[in-house]
Design a protein around this motif. Structure first.
Motif, PDB file in Angstrom:
ATOM      1  N   TRP A  35      51.435  11.970   4.687  1.00 27.74           N
ATOM      2  CA  TRP A  35      50.147  11.344   4.937  1.00 27.74           C
ATOM      3  C   TRP A  35      49.647  10.411   3.801  1.00 27.74           C
ATOM      4  CZ3 TRP A  35      48.047  12.814   9.321  1.00 27.74           C
ATOM      5  CH2 TRP A  35      48.535  14.043   9.937  1.00 27.74           C
ATOM      6  N   GLY A  36      50.685  10.180   2.975  1.00 31.64           N
ATOM      7  CA  GLY A  36      50.323   9.203   1.841  1.00 31.64           C
ATOM      8  C   GLY A  36      50.556   7.630   2.300  1.00 31.64           C
ATOM      9  N   PRO A  37      50.112   6.693   1.153  1.00 33.18           N
ATOM     10  CA  PRO A  37      50.456   5.481   1.663  1.00 33.18           C
ATOM     11  C   PRO A  37      52.074   5.082   1.529  1.00 33.18           C
ATOM     12  CG  PRO A  37      49.886   5.632  -0.631  1.00 33.18           C
ATOM     13  CD  PRO A  37      49.893   7.177   0.178  1.00 33.18           C
ATOM     14  N   LEU A  38      52.285   3.986   2.400  1.00 38.89           N
ATOM     15  CA  LEU A  38      53.779   3.423   2.620  1.00 38.89           C
ATOM     16  C   LEU A  38      54.202   3.172   1.068  1.00 38.89           C
ATOM     17  CD1 LEU A  38      53.355   1.247   5.599  1.00 38.89           C
ATOM     18  CD2 LEU A  38      54.333   3.642   5.509  1.00 38.89           C
ATOM     19  N   ILE A  39      55.518   3.479   0.895  1.00 37.58           N
ATOM     20  CA  ILE A  39      56.161   3.282  -0.459  1.00 37.58           C
ATOM     21  C   ILE A  39      57.137   1.994  -0.099  1.00 37.58           C
ATOM     22  CG2 ILE A  39      58.120   4.299  -1.821  1.00 37.58           C
ATOM     23  CD1 ILE A  39      56.642   6.906  -1.069  1.00 37.58           C
ATOM     24  N   ALA A  40      57.162   1.163  -1.329  1.00 37.95           N
ATOM     25  CA  ALA A  40      58.044   0.142  -1.387  1.00 37.95           C
ATOM     26  C   ALA A  40      58.035  -0.821   0.070  1.00 37.95           C
ATOM     27  CB  ALA A  40      59.696   0.491  -1.443  1.00 37.95           C
ATOM     28  N   VAL A  41      56.729  -1.213   0.530  1.00 42.06           N
ATOM     29  CA  VAL A  41      56.348  -1.954   1.423  1.00 42.06           C
ATOM     30  C   VAL A  41      56.985  -3.050   1.393  1.00 42.06           C
ATOM     31  CG1 VAL A  41      54.358  -2.800   2.940  1.00 42.06           C
ATOM     32  CG2 VAL A  41      54.272  -0.324   2.026  1.00 42.06           C
ATOM     33  N   GLY A  42      56.719  -3.791   0.141  1.00 43.06           N
ATOM     34  CA  GLY A  42      57.172  -5.180  -0.113  1.00 43.06           C
ATOM     35  C   GLY A  42      58.854  -5.291   0.217  1.00 43.06           C
ATOM     36  N   TYR A  43      59.391  -4.409  -0.290  1.00 39.15           N
ATOM     37  CA  TYR A  43      61.044  -4.588  -0.041  1.00 39.15           C
ATOM     38  C   TYR A  43      61.321  -4.492   1.379  1.00 39.15           C
ATOM     39  CZ  TYR A  43      65.820  -3.067  -0.112  1.00 39.15           C
ATOM     40  OH  TYR A  43      67.291  -3.007   0.004  1.00 39.15           O
ATOM     41  N   TYR A  44      60.690  -3.302   2.012  1.00 37.52           N
ATOM     42  CA  TYR A  44      61.102  -3.048   3.321  1.00 37.52           C
ATOM     43  C   TYR A  44      60.798  -4.110   4.416  1.00 37.52           C
ATOM     44  CZ  TYR A  44      62.910   1.530   2.184  1.00 37.52           C
ATOM     45  OH  TYR A  44      63.720   2.787   1.946  1.00 37.52           O
ATOM     46  N   THR A  45      59.537  -4.799   3.902  1.00 38.06           N
ATOM     47  CA  THR A  45      59.115  -6.012   4.910  1.00 38.06           C
ATOM     48  C   THR A  45      60.007  -7.026   4.897  1.00 38.06           C
ATOM     49  OG1 THR A  45      56.975  -5.186   4.728  1.00 38.06           O
ATOM     50  CG2 THR A  45      57.245  -7.396   5.356  1.00 38.06           C
ATOM     51  N   ALA A  46      60.714  -7.427   3.499  1.00 36.08           N
ATOM     52  CA  ALA A  46      61.484  -8.402   3.063  1.00 36.08           C
ATOM     53  C   ALA A  46      62.901  -8.212   3.749  1.00 36.08           C
ATOM     54  CB  ALA A  46      61.708  -8.619   1.531  1.00 36.08           C
ATOM     55  N   VAL A  47      63.090  -6.802   4.032  1.00 40.51           N
ATOM     56  CA  VAL A  47      64.504  -6.641   4.735  1.00 40.51           C
ATOM     57  C   VAL A  47      64.439  -7.254   6.092  1.00 40.51           C
ATOM     58  CG1 VAL A  47      66.031  -4.769   5.673  1.00 40.51           C
ATOM     59  CG2 VAL A  47      64.963  -4.424   3.235  1.00 40.51           C
ATOM     60  N   GLY A  48      63.278  -7.079   6.751  1.00 36.87           N
ATOM     61  CA  GLY A  48      63.155  -7.883   7.877  1.00 36.87           C
ATOM     62  C   GLY A  48      63.991  -6.964   9.226  1.00 36.87           C
ATOM     63  N   ARG A  49      63.912  -5.773   9.072  1.00 43.78           N
ATOM     64  CA  ARG A  49      64.447  -5.045  10.208  1.00 43.78           C
ATOM     65  C   ARG A  49      63.663  -5.046  11.517  1.00 43.78           C
ATOM     66  NH1 ARG A  49      63.682   0.253  11.167  1.00 43.78           N
ATOM     67  NH2 ARG A  49      62.431   0.437   9.147  1.00 43.78           N
ATOM     68  N   HIS A  50      64.451  -5.505  12.520  1.00 44.58           N
ATOM     69  CA  HIS A  50      63.682  -5.434  13.691  1.00 44.58           C
ATOM     70  C   HIS A  50      64.093  -4.582  14.972  1.00 44.58           C
ATOM     71  CE1 HIS A  50      61.732  -9.232  12.467  1.00 44.58           C
ATOM     72  NE2 HIS A  50      63.183  -9.739  12.439  1.00 44.58           N
ATOM     73  N   TRP A  51      64.753  -3.478  14.222  1.00 42.70           N
ATOM     74  CA  TRP A  51      65.359  -2.327  15.038  1.00 42.70           C
ATOM     75  C   TRP A  51      64.880  -1.019  14.491  1.00 42.70           C
ATOM     76  CZ3 TRP A  51      68.577   0.528  12.239  1.00 42.70           C
ATOM     77  CH2 TRP A  51      69.353  -0.134  11.042  1.00 42.70           C
ATOM     78  N   GLY A  52      65.229   0.099  15.187  1.00 45.49           N
ATOM     79  CA  GLY A  52      64.728   1.535  14.605  1.00 45.49           C
ATOM     80  C   GLY A  52      63.237   1.662  14.417  1.00 45.49           C
ATOM     81  N   PRO A  53      62.939   2.815  13.786  1.00 45.74           N
ATOM     82  CA  PRO A  53      61.426   3.262  13.599  1.00 45.74           C
ATOM     83  C   PRO A  53      60.807   2.168  12.568  1.00 45.74           C
ATOM     84  CG  PRO A  53      62.980   4.551  12.043  1.00 45.74           C
ATOM     85  CD  PRO A  53      63.821   3.718  13.251  1.00 45.74           C
ATOM     86  N   ASP A  54      59.408   1.859  12.926  1.00 41.00           N
ATOM     87  CA  ASP A  54      58.611   1.186  12.024  1.00 41.00           C
ATOM     88  C   ASP A  54      58.427   1.629  10.579  1.00 41.00           C
ATOM     89  OD1 ASP A  54      56.637   3.154  12.333  1.00 41.00           O
ATOM     90  OD2 ASP A  54      55.708   2.071  14.027  1.00 41.00           O
ATOM     91  N   LEU A  55      57.821   1.019   9.814  1.00 37.69           N
ATOM     92  CA  LEU A  55      57.750   1.732   8.451  1.00 37.69           C
ATOM     93  C   LEU A  55      57.107   3.118   8.174  1.00 37.69           C
ATOM     94  CD1 LEU A  55      56.967  -1.666   6.390  1.00 37.69           C
ATOM     95  CD2 LEU A  55      59.211  -0.471   7.021  1.00 37.69           C
ATOM     96  N   ARG A  56      55.966   3.158   9.069  1.00 42.68           N
ATOM     97  CA  ARG A  56      55.465   4.460   8.923  1.00 42.68           C
ATOM     98  C   ARG A  56      56.115   5.673   9.721  1.00 42.68           C
ATOM     99  NH1 ARG A  56      52.442   7.526   6.113  1.00 42.68           N
ATOM    100  NH2 ARG A  56      50.989   5.825   5.811  1.00 42.68           N
ATOM    101  N   MET A  57      56.734   5.072  10.721  1.00 38.91           N
ATOM    102  CA  MET A  57      57.497   6.465  11.251  1.00 38.91           C
ATOM    103  C   MET A  57      58.985   6.688  10.309  1.00 38.91           C
ATOM    104  SD  MET A  57      57.977   8.479  13.398  1.00 38.91           S
ATOM    105  CE  MET A  57      56.928   8.580  14.642  1.00 38.91           C
ATOM    106  N   ASP A  58      59.382   5.547   9.819  1.00 41.03           N
ATOM    107  CA  ASP A  58      60.749   5.841   9.084  1.00 41.03           C
ATOM    108  C   ASP A  58      60.230   6.805   7.816  1.00 41.03           C
ATOM    109  OD1 ASP A  58      62.967   5.386   7.680  1.00 41.03           O
ATOM    110  OD2 ASP A  58      62.512   3.495   7.056  1.00 41.03           O
ATOM    111  N   GLN A  59      59.009   6.506   7.173  1.00 39.97           N
ATOM    112  CA  GLN A  59      58.653   7.267   6.003  1.00 39.97           C
ATOM    113  C   GLN A  59      58.182   8.740   6.367  1.00 39.97           C
ATOM    114  OE1 GLN A  59      56.241   5.454   2.803  1.00 39.97           O
ATOM    115  NE2 GLN A  59      54.996   7.197   2.672  1.00 39.97           N
ATOM    116  N   THR A  60      57.703   8.883   7.692  1.00 41.44           N
ATOM    117  CA  THR A  60      57.430  10.210   8.136  1.00 41.44           C
ATOM    118  C   THR A  60      58.733  10.866   8.628  1.00 41.44           C
ATOM    119  OG1 THR A  60      55.598   9.316   9.220  1.00 41.44           O
ATOM    120  CG2 THR A  60      56.483  11.403  10.218  1.00 41.44           C
ATOM    121  N   ILE A  61      59.638  10.334   9.188  1.00 43.79           N
ATOM    122  CA  ILE A  61      61.032  11.105   9.179  1.00 43.79           C
ATOM    123  C   ILE A  61      61.647  11.326   7.919  1.00 43.79           C
ATOM    124  CG2 ILE A  61      63.382  10.735  10.088  1.00 43.79           C
ATOM    125  CD1 ILE A  61      62.276   8.662  12.083  1.00 43.79           C
TER     126      ILE A  61
END
Length: 322
Positions: A209-235
């Motif tokens: 339920w908390g804020p996203l972690i390391a948003v800058g890093y994961y955004t810079a990775v530029g991943r266009h497949w798999g779960p989005d950042l929120r779902m990735d952190q939820t998993i």
């Protein structure tokens, strides 16, 4: 699914450390066998080699290591394996027993003095390893440490080794399969385990339920497949919360087995003490002497021998306050 089996990488730190530990364990076990010491059971060796070293190696060179910097849930899985499963396997293999059996009398005496030192007692005191196990995941995810690990390969390698070391000290001091500075009740270990399970669940809720972690890093990775950042952190939160408890089941079962064994040992010791006291008690203790008239029991010292035998034994009378 195909990429799971095709994704591999070279991880120098993991390969070097696991190879060195494997070589050391094999050499020590062979030397111990030549010295006539009892060899460790095959199950113990398998736990050390498979659950410990092989799994540690896979967390670095397999798909887990490949995607640990790309997907947060893979990093969470790696962290759980290195902090809980790998150290459990290493500690279950009794490495200190193998090392001690391989040493000569002088080396064994030095090792015994080291284990009996103040530092060893302080490091293995239940509070220290337990706090380290509790704090490590919280500090890793809720501090700048996490993003430093993602961006710096040296910090990543060192962190993974530190996680294994924290877990090993914890399981070594709690399983007590090896010689330890002090043996504590396994009931205490069960209580600590329950509290740790609650702490892991709270961390999972915070990540969920908390804020996203390391948003800058994961955004810079530029991943266009798999779960989005929120779902990735939820998993990731679900892995820490649910899978962490599942992976802890072997340890919990080991604790329950050790606790039952301790209780049987204590019961046997108490029975031996009672049998020894009964054997040392006067032969007339359980009997009741009567006076010449056969109407009243004798008084004084003879009357003191009446009743249950342990009521007349000073040590057991004080223990049971009778």
């Amino acid at each position: 699914m195909q990429s799971v089996f095709e994704s591999w990488r070279w991880d120098t730190s993991t390969v070097v450390v696991t190879a060195a530990l494997a070589l050391g364990y094999v050499v020590a076990r062979s030397r111990a066998a030549r010295r006539g010491a009892a060899t460790q059971p095959a199950g113990r060796v398998a736990l050390f080699g498979v659950m410990g070293l092989a799994l540690w190696l896979l967390t670095g060179i397999s798909v887990v290591g490949v995607y640990s910097d790309t997907l947060m849930w893979v990093r969470a899985l790696q962290m759980l394996l290195l902090l809980y499963v790998v150290p459990f396997g290493l500690a279950s293999g009794r490495p200190l027993t193998v090392l001690r059996d391989a040493l000569g009398p002088v080396g064994q005496a030095r090792l015994d003095r080291l284990l009996d030192s103040t530092i060893a007692r302080a490091v293995t005191f239940p509070l220290g390893p337990s706090l380290a196990m509790l704090a490590a995941p919280w500090l890793l995810y809720l501090s700048p440490w996490y993003e430093i690990v993602l961006r710096n390969s040296a910090a990543d390698a060192l962190t993974r080794i530190v996680l294994v070391c924290i877990g090993f000290v914890y399981f070594y001091s709690r399983l007590q399969a090896d010689p330890v500075p002090h043996r504590y009740s396994q009931g205490l270990s069960l209580l600590i385990t329950i509290f740790e399970s609650l702490a892991d669940g709270i961390l999972g809720i915070v990540l969920w339920w908390g804020p996203l972690i390391a948003v800058g890093y994961y955004t810079a990775v530029g991943r266009h497949w798999g779960p989005d950042l929120r779902m990735d952190q939820t998993i990731s939160a679900g892995i820490i919360w649910v899978l962490g408890d599942v992976l802890g089941l072997p340890y919990l079962l080991s604790l329950m087995r050790a606790w039952a064994s301790d209780e049987r040992r204590k019961a046997a010791e108490l029975d031996a003490e009672l049998d020894a006291a009964e054997a040392d008690s006067p032969a007339s203790a359980p009997r009741r002497k009567f006076s010449r008239s056969a109407a009243e029991p004798e008084t004084g010292e003879a009357a003191a021998t009446s009743g249950l035998w342990w009521e007349n034994d000073p040590q057991f009378r004080q223990r049971f306050r009778r």
